[in-house]
Write an enzyme that holds these catalytic residues in place. Structure first.
Site, PDB file in Angstrom:
ATOM      1  N   SER A 120      29.672  38.397 -32.574  1.00 23.42           N
ATOM      2  CA  SER A 120      28.293  37.817 -32.456  1.00 23.42           C
ATOM      3  C   SER A 120      28.040  36.921 -31.126  1.00 23.42           C
ATOM      4  O   SER A 120      28.035  37.509 -30.057  1.00 23.42           O
ATOM      5  CB  SER A 120      28.108  37.094 -33.753  1.00 23.42           C
ATOM      6  OG  SER A 120      26.667  36.740 -34.056  1.00 23.42           O
ATOM      7  N   ASP A 188      23.404  46.531 -39.223  1.00 26.57           N
ATOM      8  CA  ASP A 188      23.669  44.970 -38.563  1.00 26.57           C
ATOM      9  C   ASP A 188      22.574  44.756 -37.816  1.00 26.57           C
ATOM     10  O   ASP A 188      22.375  45.113 -36.807  1.00 26.57           O
ATOM     11  CB  ASP A 188      25.022  44.969 -37.908  1.00 26.57           C
ATOM     12  CG  ASP A 188      25.148  43.518 -37.649  1.00 26.57           C
ATOM     13  OD1 ASP A 188      24.174  42.880 -37.637  1.00 26.57           O
ATOM     14  OD2 ASP A 188      26.213  43.286 -37.017  1.00 26.57           O
ATOM     15  N   HIS A 201      26.887  42.450 -40.997  1.00 18.60           N
ATOM     16  CA  HIS A 201      27.398  41.554 -39.877  1.00 18.60           C
ATOM     17  C   HIS A 201      28.401  40.824 -40.359  1.00 18.60           C
ATOM     18  O   HIS A 201      28.937  40.222 -39.404  1.00 18.60           O
ATOM     19  CB  HIS A 201      26.178  40.655 -39.433  1.00 18.60           C
ATOM     20  CG  HIS A 201      26.237  39.888 -38.065  1.00 18.60           C
ATOM     21  ND1 HIS A 201      26.482  40.425 -36.812  1.00 18.60           N
ATOM     22  CD2 HIS A 201      26.431  38.668 -37.740  1.00 18.60           C
ATOM     23  CE1 HIS A 201      26.740  39.649 -35.929  1.00 18.60           C
ATOM     24  NE2 HIS A 201      26.788  38.545 -36.470  1.00 18.60           N
TER      25      HIS A 201
END
Length: 219
Positions: A120, A188, A201
């Site tokens: 991320s 996602d 995610h």
């Protein structure tokens, strides 16, 4: 390429940050890198992610890599950065720390190689560190440091998960492309423009075994 409105993606990032911050996990022992292991695994965790290297990605991926590479010695390093939506220079701080770590380790341990891991916001840290700008991505920022070209051959593999630059049509290209595995779960919204499934995610721990196998094929 269709792009999700940035406001909606920011809301998704915030939701993920709150979700991972709310996870209850047992405290893991602090990661400590041996002075000169065969492989060092620096990990840049996701926004607000708990755990030693990151409960969702870093911890399971490091464990899988360590198991896959035995009997070679493998150390880890938790990239020192805020991983915080409220810190404007969060990615830049991670970018600086990761590059400094690789340079310092490489100088101290001439035979050591590296497997870089980012999840991320942490994927943006790795992107910048290898010269792929995350500026314009939802939790990205401009490049402030890059791993020197003479150290590039020592970067054995790069493992990225939920990489926000993918939502704006970028990917890892050039020198590191063939050594990179970049996971983006279907739906996602952090890495897929128009994505709608925020739970996707949080799913990347399931890729730990595959990621370790990829890293082992490159070491």
């Amino acid at each position: 390429m269709l792009r999700a409105p940035k406001k909606n993606v920011f809301s998704a990032v915030a939701a993920v940050g709150f979700a991972v911050a709310g996870l209850t996990v047992a405290a893991a022992p602090a990661a400590s890198a041996a002075p000169c292991t065969d492989i060092d695994v620096p990990v840049a965790r996701g926004t607000g992610e708990p755990g030693t290297l990151g409960f969702i990605v870093g911890d399971p991926v490091f464990s899988a890599v360590q198991n896959r590479l035995r009997p070679r010695s493998v150390s880890s390093y938790r990239v020192d950065y805020p991983a915080d939506l409220g810190e404007p220079a969060s990615v830049q701080k991670g970018n600086t720390d990761l590059v400094d770590h690789v340079r310092t380790q490489a100088a101290a341990c001439p035979a050591q190689r590296f497997v870089l891991v980012g999840y991320s916001q942490g994927a943006n840290v790795v992107d910048n560190s290898i010269g792929i700008s995350s500026d314009g991505a939802i939790v990205g920022g401009p490049i402030v440091a890059t791993i020197p070209a003479d150290l590039a051959p020592r970067i054995a593999a790069i493992l990225l998960f939920g990489n926000p630059i993918r939502a704006i049509g970028r990917s890892v290209t050039g020198t590191y492309a063939g050594r990179t595995k970049d996971y983006c779960a279907a739906g996602d919204p952090i890495c897929q423009a128009g994505g709608f499934n925020i739970l996707a995610h949080l799913s990347y721990g399931s890729n730990a075994g595959d990621a370790a196998a990829f890293a082992a094929s490159k070491v």
